[in-house]
Design a protein around this motif. Structure first.
Motif, short mmCIF file in Angstrom:
data_model
loop_
_atom_site.label_atom_id
_atom_site.label_comp_id
_atom_site.label_asym_id
_atom_site.label_seq_id
_atom_site.Cartn_x
_atom_site.Cartn_y
_atom_site.Cartn_z
N LYS A 116 0.64 -1.33 -0.78
CA LYS A 116 0.08 -0.14 -0.33
C LYS A 116 1.00 1.24 0.01
O LYS A 116 0.54 2.35 -0.30
CB LYS A 116 -0.86 0.42 1.12
CG LYS A 116 -2.24 1.40 1.74
CD LYS A 116 -2.72 0.72 2.88
CE LYS A 116 -3.95 2.71 2.22
NZ LYS A 116 -4.52 2.21 1.37
N LYS A 175 2.83 1.27 -3.69
CA LYS A 175 1.63 2.22 -4.46
C LYS A 175 0.89 3.63 -4.49
O LYS A 175 0.50 4.35 -5.20
CB LYS A 175 0.28 1.21 -4.65
CG LYS A 175 0.30 0.13 -5.01
CD LYS A 175 -0.69 -0.87 -4.98
CE LYS A 175 -1.10 -2.26 -5.67
NZ LYS A 175 -1.94 -3.39 -5.50
N SER A 176 1.11 4.05 -3.29
CA SER A 176 0.95 5.78 -2.65
C SER A 176 1.99 6.24 -2.60
O SER A 176 2.08 8.05 -2.53
CB SER A 176 0.09 5.75 -1.31
OG SER A 176 0.91 4.97 -0.18
N LYS A 182 4.62 6.65 -0.73
CA LYS A 182 4.94 6.97 0.71
C LYS A 182 6.53 6.08 0.96
O LYS A 182 6.51 5.29 1.55
CB LYS A 182 4.19 6.60 1.73
CG LYS A 182 3.23 7.98 1.58
CD LYS A 182 1.65 7.18 2.81
CE LYS A 182 0.90 8.47 2.67
NZ LYS A 182 -0.19 8.31 3.30
#
Length: 281
Positions: free
Chosen positions: A75, A78-79, A81
């Motif tokens: 996650k 994908k974002s 970060k």
């Protein structure tokens, strides 16, 4: 070369209830990371990369913290970060971490004994999981061991009226800040304490400590006290105490936890000091 450590984390943390009803006290945050991560990071920085946690019921959060979380990592990637992702991967790879379970709370001595097969016949570090220091005390323990070739424990001088909370040593200073220990007393009455030098919870032990723990009868509170085992070890080997020259944060109660967050928080975020000044006007 000291390359193994045992961290007992099986206690209930009763002084911190109700915070610790479902949350291990060792996982309470100090600013931006849990207490026990500070302990592990100091060990790894000092070259001690094989670490055994002695856990108990309800301590799964510790295992999860040092394990990979692939769903979360995916996650974050994908974002975008990536800084958070990098930090998580760093935590995943902090040393070689193992776990053993203490099935019932029988004291610090018994918890350390659970590390016998892991340690073997090597000298090793033992650190409690709810105390952190403002410098890397593990390096100081190893440096003293390299000089004296015996068990080393970290000491702190506290106000006389506080000695009843700790294990206290009786010893003679052989050089500045270094003590040859003659005896240790667990949580003595203030008027009976042999000194105001207390045992802080950071140890470098001879493997012979395991035999002495097995010979130790239950003491204060019906538990196997590590101070009693060390007194037995003293009959065969020297134990040296080194007085720490840094700040120790004992996070065993709410006030200690709050103080640690405030002091370390100010170091990390200097603007917090100005906020506190405004708050207490």
């Amino acid at each position: 070369m000291i390359n193994k450590a045992v961290i007992p984390v099986a206690g209930f943390g009763t002084r911190l209830l109700p915070i610790t009803k479902a949350q291990p006290k060792e996982m309470l945050p100090v600013v931006n990371k849990p207490i026990v991560q500070y302990v592990v990071e100091d060990l790894v920085e000092a070259g001690v990369k094989n670490i055994l946690f002695v856990t108990g019921k309800g301590k799964q959060a510790i295992e999860n913290h040092f394990d990979a979380n692939y769903e979360l990592e995916c996650k974050l990637e994908k974002s975008g970060k990536l800084d958070k992702l990098e930090e998580l991967k760093r935590i995943n790879n902090l040393g070689n971490i193992f776990y053993v379970r203490q099935k019932e709370p029988r004291g610090l001595g018994d918890a350390i004994l659970h590390g016998e097969s892991f340690v073997g016949d090597e000298y090793f570090i033992a650190m409690v999981g709810d105390t952190i220091y403002s410098k890397n005390i593990v390096k100081d323990l190893i440096k003293a061991y390299e000089k004296y070739n015996c068990s080393i424990i970290a000491l702190e001088r506290v106000p006389k009226e506080e000695v009843y909370k700790y294990g206290v040593i009786d010893g003679e200073e052989i050089e500045k800040g270094v003590y040859k220990i003659n005896n240790m007393v667990e949580k003595p009455k203030v008027e009976e304490a042999p000194s105001n030098l207390i045992i802080t919870g950071a140890y470098l032990f001879s493997p012979k400590i395991f035999k002495k723990i097995k010979e130790t009868k239950p003491g204060r509170g019906g538990e196997i006290q590590i101070t009693d085992a060390m007194n037995l070890l003293l009959k065969e080997e020297e134990i040296i105490g080194i007085e720490i020259n840094c700040k120790r944060y004992d996070i065993g109660d709410p006030l200690g936890w709050l103080k640690a967050n405030i002091e370390i928080g100010i170091e990390m975020f200097p603007e917090l000091k100005e906020f506190l000044k405004e708050l207490i006007k």
